[in-house]
Structures are given as structure tokens and as C-alpha cells.
Write a protein that holds these residues in place. Sequence first.
Motif, PDB file in Angstrom:
ATOM      1  N   SER A 175       6.682  -9.808  22.856  1.00  0.00           N
ATOM      2  CA  SER A 175       8.008  -9.315  22.441  1.00  0.00           C
ATOM      3  C   SER A 175       8.638  -8.570  23.624  1.00  0.00           C
ATOM      4  CB  SER A 175       7.858  -8.365  21.261  1.00  0.00           C
ATOM      5  OG  SER A 175       7.116  -7.242  21.688  1.00  0.00           O
ATOM      6  N   PHE A 176       9.938  -8.351  23.586  1.00  0.00           N
ATOM      7  CA  PHE A 176      10.602  -7.608  24.675  1.00  0.00           C
ATOM      8  C   PHE A 176      11.771  -6.838  24.062  1.00  0.00           C
ATOM      9  CE2 PHE A 176      12.687  -7.840  29.110  1.00  0.00           C
ATOM     10  CZ  PHE A 176      11.794  -6.937  29.649  1.00  0.00           C
ATOM     11  N   ALA A 177      11.414  -5.878  23.210  1.00  0.00           N
ATOM     12  CA  ALA A 177      12.446  -5.179  22.441  1.00  0.00           C
ATOM     13  C   ALA A 177      13.111  -4.102  23.289  1.00  0.00           C
ATOM     14  CB  ALA A 177      11.814  -4.559  21.209  1.00  0.00           C
ATOM     15  N   GLY A 178      14.297  -3.737  22.904  1.00  0.00           N
ATOM     16  CA  GLY A 178      14.986  -2.656  23.617  1.00  0.00           C
ATOM     17  C   GLY A 178      16.477  -2.768  23.440  1.00  0.00           C
ATOM     18  N   GLU A 179      17.183  -2.234  24.403  1.00  0.00           N
ATOM     19  CA  GLU A 179      18.625  -2.083  24.256  1.00  0.00           C
ATOM     20  C   GLU A 179      19.365  -2.388  25.558  1.00  0.00           C
ATOM     21  OE1 GLU A 179      21.513   1.523  22.847  1.00  0.00           O
ATOM     22  OE2 GLU A 179      19.373   1.934  22.944  1.00  0.00           O
ATOM     23  N   SER A 180      20.533  -2.985  25.416  1.00  0.00           N
ATOM     24  CA  SER A 180      21.398  -3.184  26.589  1.00  0.00           C
ATOM     25  C   SER A 180      22.498  -2.136  26.545  1.00  0.00           C
ATOM     26  CB  SER A 180      22.053  -4.564  26.546  1.00  0.00           C
ATOM     27  OG  SER A 180      21.079  -5.552  26.463  1.00  0.00           O
ATOM     28  N   TYR A 181      22.831  -1.578  27.690  1.00  0.00           N
ATOM     29  CA  TYR A 181      23.929  -0.609  27.746  1.00  0.00           C
ATOM     30  C   TYR A 181      25.219  -1.333  28.157  1.00  0.00           C
ATOM     31  CZ  TYR A 181      21.399   3.851  27.297  1.00  0.00           C
ATOM     32  OH  TYR A 181      20.694   4.930  26.830  1.00  0.00           O
ATOM     33  N   PRO A 182      26.352  -0.910  27.632  1.00  0.00           N
ATOM     34  CA  PRO A 182      27.605  -1.563  28.039  1.00  0.00           C
ATOM     35  C   PRO A 182      28.024  -1.191  29.468  1.00  0.00           C
ATOM     36  CG  PRO A 182      28.040   0.206  26.471  1.00  0.00           C
ATOM     37  CD  PRO A 182      26.562   0.106  26.597  1.00  0.00           C
ATOM     38  N   THR A 183      27.488  -0.072  29.974  1.00  0.00           N
ATOM     39  CA  THR A 183      27.890   0.406  31.307  1.00  0.00           C
ATOM     40  C   THR A 183      27.529  -0.604  32.388  1.00  0.00           C
ATOM     41  OG1 THR A 183      27.208   2.556  30.529  1.00  0.00           O
ATOM     42  CG2 THR A 183      27.711   2.388  32.875  1.00  0.00           C
ATOM     43  N   GLU A 184      28.473  -0.854  33.287  1.00  0.00           N
ATOM     44  CA  GLU A 184      28.180  -1.727  34.419  1.00  0.00           C
ATOM     45  C   GLU A 184      28.140  -0.874  35.684  1.00  0.00           C
ATOM     46  OE1 GLU A 184      30.875  -4.998  34.728  1.00  0.00           O
ATOM     47  OE2 GLU A 184      29.647  -6.027  36.232  1.00  0.00           O
ATOM     48  N   PHE A 185      27.008  -0.892  36.376  1.00  0.00           N
ATOM     49  CA  PHE A 185      26.862  -0.146  37.627  1.00  0.00           C
ATOM     50  C   PHE A 185      27.426  -0.988  38.774  1.00  0.00           C
ATOM     51  CE2 PHE A 185      23.849   3.558  37.366  1.00  0.00           C
ATOM     52  CZ  PHE A 185      23.755   3.595  35.982  1.00  0.00           C
ATOM     53  N   GLY A 186      28.010  -0.308  39.748  1.00  0.00           N
ATOM     54  CA  GLY A 186      28.467  -0.995  40.963  1.00  0.00           C
ATOM     55  C   GLY A 186      27.715  -0.435  42.152  1.00  0.00           C
ATOM     56  N   LEU A 187      27.437  -1.287  43.131  1.00  0.00           N
ATOM     57  CA  LEU A 187      26.826  -0.781  44.358  1.00  0.00           C
ATOM     58  C   LEU A 187      27.407  -1.508  45.554  1.00  0.00           C
ATOM     59  CD1 LEU A 187      24.481  -2.622  45.920  1.00  0.00           C
ATOM     60  CD2 LEU A 187      23.245  -2.165  43.852  1.00  0.00           C
ATOM     61  N   VAL A 188      27.432  -0.797  46.664  1.00  0.00           N
ATOM     62  CA  VAL A 188      27.944  -1.405  47.886  1.00  0.00           C
ATOM     63  C   VAL A 188      27.171  -0.826  49.076  1.00  0.00           C
ATOM     64  CG1 VAL A 188      29.856   0.276  48.004  1.00  0.00           C
ATOM     65  CG2 VAL A 188      30.070  -1.876  49.180  1.00  0.00           C
ATOM     66  N   ASP A 189      26.712  -1.718  49.954  1.00  0.00           N
ATOM     67  CA  ASP A 189      26.046  -1.285  51.192  1.00  0.00           C
ATOM     68  C   ASP A 189      27.051  -1.459  52.328  1.00  0.00           C
ATOM     69  OD1 ASP A 189      23.776  -0.949  49.716  1.00  0.00           O
ATOM     70  OD2 ASP A 189      22.727  -2.694  50.497  1.00  0.00           O
ATOM     71  N   VAL A 190      27.280  -0.395  53.082  1.00  0.00           N
ATOM     72  CA  VAL A 190      28.303  -0.448  54.130  1.00  0.00           C
ATOM     73  C   VAL A 190      27.807   0.181  55.425  1.00  0.00           C
ATOM     74  CG1 VAL A 190      30.316  -0.385  52.583  1.00  0.00           C
ATOM     75  CG2 VAL A 190      29.297   1.762  53.346  1.00  0.00           C
ATOM     76  N   GLU A 191      28.401  -0.286  56.518  1.00  0.00           N
ATOM     77  CA  GLU A 191      28.238   0.434  57.778  1.00  0.00           C
ATOM     78  C   GLU A 191      29.507   1.236  57.980  1.00  0.00           C
ATOM     79  OE1 GLU A 191      27.260  -0.223  62.510  1.00  0.00           O
ATOM     80  OE2 GLU A 191      27.567  -1.975  61.235  1.00  0.00           O
ATOM     81  N   THR A 192      29.344   2.539  58.199  1.00  0.00           N
ATOM     82  CA  THR A 192      30.528   3.399  58.309  1.00  0.00           C
ATOM     83  C   THR A 192      30.847   3.668  59.785  1.00  0.00           C
ATOM     84  OG1 THR A 192      29.243   5.428  58.276  1.00  0.00           O
ATOM     85  CG2 THR A 192      29.918   4.556  56.150  1.00  0.00           C
ATOM     86  N   VAL A 193      32.067   4.062  60.033  1.00  0.00           N
ATOM     87  CA  VAL A 193      32.458   4.409  61.410  1.00  0.00           C
ATOM     88  C   VAL A 193      31.867   5.769  61.779  1.00  0.00           C
ATOM     89  CG1 VAL A 193      34.429   4.921  62.914  1.00  0.00           C
ATOM     90  CG2 VAL A 193      34.561   3.012  61.277  1.00  0.00           C
TER      91      VAL A 193
END
Length: 373
Positions: A175-193
Motif C-alpha cells: 500500500s502507499f497511503a498518504g496525502e497530496s498537498y495542493p501547494t506547488e513548490f518552485g525552485l531555480v538554480d542560478v549563477e549570480t553576478v
Amino acid sequence: MNDTHILIVGAGPTGLACALELSRRGLKPRIIDKGSDFTPEAESRALGVNNRTLQLLAPSGVSAQLLAQGVKAKRVRMRNEKGRDVIKAGFDHPGALYPFVLILPQGRTERILAAALRQYGVEIEWYKEVIATNGNPKKPVLDINAPDGLESIRASKVIGADGASSVIRNGFGFSFAGESYPTEFGLVDVETVEPFATDELFVDFSNDGVLARMPLGGNVCRYISPRADISNMLPKDLEIKHLIWQSSFHINFRYVEKMQRGSVFLAGDAAHIHSPVGARGMNLGIEDACWLAWMIHQNTDADYSKMRMPQVRMVIKQTRQQTDALLNLGGFGRFARDHLANTLLKIPAFKKRALTRVTGLDTPEPPWIDGSV
Ligand SMILES: Cc1cc2nc3c(=O)[nH]c(=O)nc-3n(C[C@H](O)[C@H](O)[C@H](O)COP(=O)(O)OP(=O)(O)OC[C@H]3O[C@@H](n4cnc5c(N)ncnc54)[C@H](O)[C@@H]3O)c2cc1C
């Protein structure tokens, strides 16, 4: 029909760690993966390597490589909605094995694990996808789509390290019971000046939400936020030289009822998934893998599920509490963060308790480390 003693399905961090820990004890598993290569290095994914993982991967020599290649985040700094630094704390609590969180892109960790595995003559069999199982965990047989046609493997032990959508889990009726959250995470990898503090994890609370920054080496960092439109969350004055990777994802809190049925074992994301808050996902999977390999070698693998499930439940509960607190920080939470946390973190016992989660040292001590078997 090919007979195999131990078959590991999935060459992510969990499958690789399990193959390595078995191999270094003289067992020779097969490890297959439906993909063609490791996680691309530009897609940082699981970044945080905690103390427990470094302890577990020390006997194989992997930790020395991880330490040589990773960035050491020595402290965390949190800024509140008024732009004031409210928490500054080092990761150097009494009892910590390493006074930092190691930051390394997941693909680099995988390559280091695979290089160590190769020294034992075990190569990953890429392009091999499990497409069906016989559903009998006592005598497991897997049908595999391979480059040279269909292959059936009968294995004495099957280790499902095939990630969140595990075919092994579904095929053998876990079984694989549990819950999904509506929240969507965002991520970004950047090189900064402009350069930034490369030895700290920085968490910035604003009225728009929370944004965290992790150093990846040089002027490269990850920003992550529980908002999919992360571009709108980045500091207004941030000058980006190079956008390296951007992604978004929904979070789930799910786990299996048990991690073993007959001769079939589950480890890593195949057995448990949760939010990235606290950076425990990959670490927990590597820990499952190391314990399972040790227990197979000791012939105590019948107790694997009993041993690991309490840790899984504990980590899911913690990450869920941390995620909920982050998403809905109420008046008391803000007060505690702004006025109590810094003072409490100066008390060694409190700091140790708080940081055992970050270091992953809240799980049982591996008994084999000192004896080196
Ligand atoms: C954006 C992001 C950030 C994260 N940050 C962190 C962090 O900072 N710290 C942390 O600890 N964790 C983090 N995680 C979680 C981490 O990436 C996962 O927990 C980790 O990858 C799980 O490893 P695994 O080996 O169990 O599974 P996976 O990495 O998913 O590997 C499973 C492997 O199985 C193979 N496979 C799947 N199905 C089959 C099949 N049918 N036949 C053959 N092969 C198959 C796949 O090709 C894959 O290579 C993050 C995750 C995301 C998405």
C-alpha cells in the motif's frame, strides 16, 4: 529465465548505496535502471547531505569524495518580514559529527557512489525496465524490457529502489497511503553576478511568502519557495548571469505500511515520499539502503521493516510539521521565531535537540560503523 541472487531495481542514490554496501561485504548484486544515465549534474535535485549519510558512507570511502566536492553550509540565517535577521545559528551542536550540512547536486553524489561501486566490479545495467512482476513476493519474478529483448529474472531477493512511482511496490501489492498537498513548490538554480555568503543557508520570510537560498559553489545558488511562480519571489535587485535549472513540483506525504513482503524489499522514495523541507528524502533513502545491506549480510533482513518503519514514520511526521509551519506560520510561530528561537539556540541542550533533525542523527546509530563491517 535468468536466476540472480540479489536484484536491485533503480540506480538512484538509494539503489547505488545499497549495491555498494552489499558489494563491499563481498555480495555481488545486479543493479538495473530503465534510464540511460545518472541525474544530470545541472539538475541539482537532492542537495543536502546530512551527518548521518556522511557517517554511513564513510567506510566505503564515498564520504571523503563527497566532502572534497561539496560546499559546507555552516550556519542558517533567517530574516523576518521586517527585513531583520532573527535567527543566526551554526550547525556545530555538541554531538554533531560534522559541523555543517554538505551541499552537493544529486547527480554528483550518484556518480561518486557509482565510481566506488565499479571498484567491486559491479556495473549498472542501463536501459533495463521492469515492466511486470509475477506478484508473488515469496518467489519473485520480474519481466524486464532490455535493449536486446525481453528478459525474465527470478531473484532470491528483490530490492525496489525505483523511486516514487515504484513498479516493484505496485507489482507486489504494497500500500502507499498518504496525502497530496495542493501547494506547488518552485525552485531555480542560478549563477549570480554579485557574490553572496557561500557558507550559509538563508531563509527570507516576506509578506509574499518564504524564499530559501542554498549555496552550490562559487556564485551559483538555489532559490526554493513554496510558490510555483518563484521568479516573482526573487530579490528585486538580484542580477542573474545564468539560469541553470528551473523546476516546480507538488508535495506528497506517503509511505508504505511495511517495507518488506517475503523476498521483496523497498527502500528510498519507493517506500516513502515527503516534502523537501528539512532535506531528508535522499538521506533517508541512503539510510534504508545501508541498513538493508547490513541486515542482508547479517542474515537478519527479516527484521528490516520492523527496524526502519519507526524512522520513516518519525521523519514523515517531522517534515510534515515543518512544512505546515512554513506554509501557515501563525502569530505565535512568528513570535517564537523572532523573539525566542535565537536565545534558545544559545542553550547547548536545546540546540542539540533542534539540530539532531538537520544532522539526521535522530535515527539509530549504525552498529557496524566502528567495527567497519
Ligand atoms: C526538487 C527536489 C529537491 C530535493 N531536495 C532534496 C534535498 O535537498 N535533500 C534530500 O535528501 N532529498 C531531496 N529531494 C528528494 C530526492 O531527490 C529523492 O528523495 C531521491 O532522489 C530518492 O532517491 P531514490 O534512489 O530513492 O529514487 P530516485 O532518485 O527516484 O531513483 C529511482 C531510479 O529508479 C529507476 N526506475 C524507476 N522505475 C524503474 C523501472 N520500472 N525499472 C527500472 N528502473 C526504474 C529510475 O530511472 C531512477 O533512476 C529533492 C527532490 C526534488 C524533486
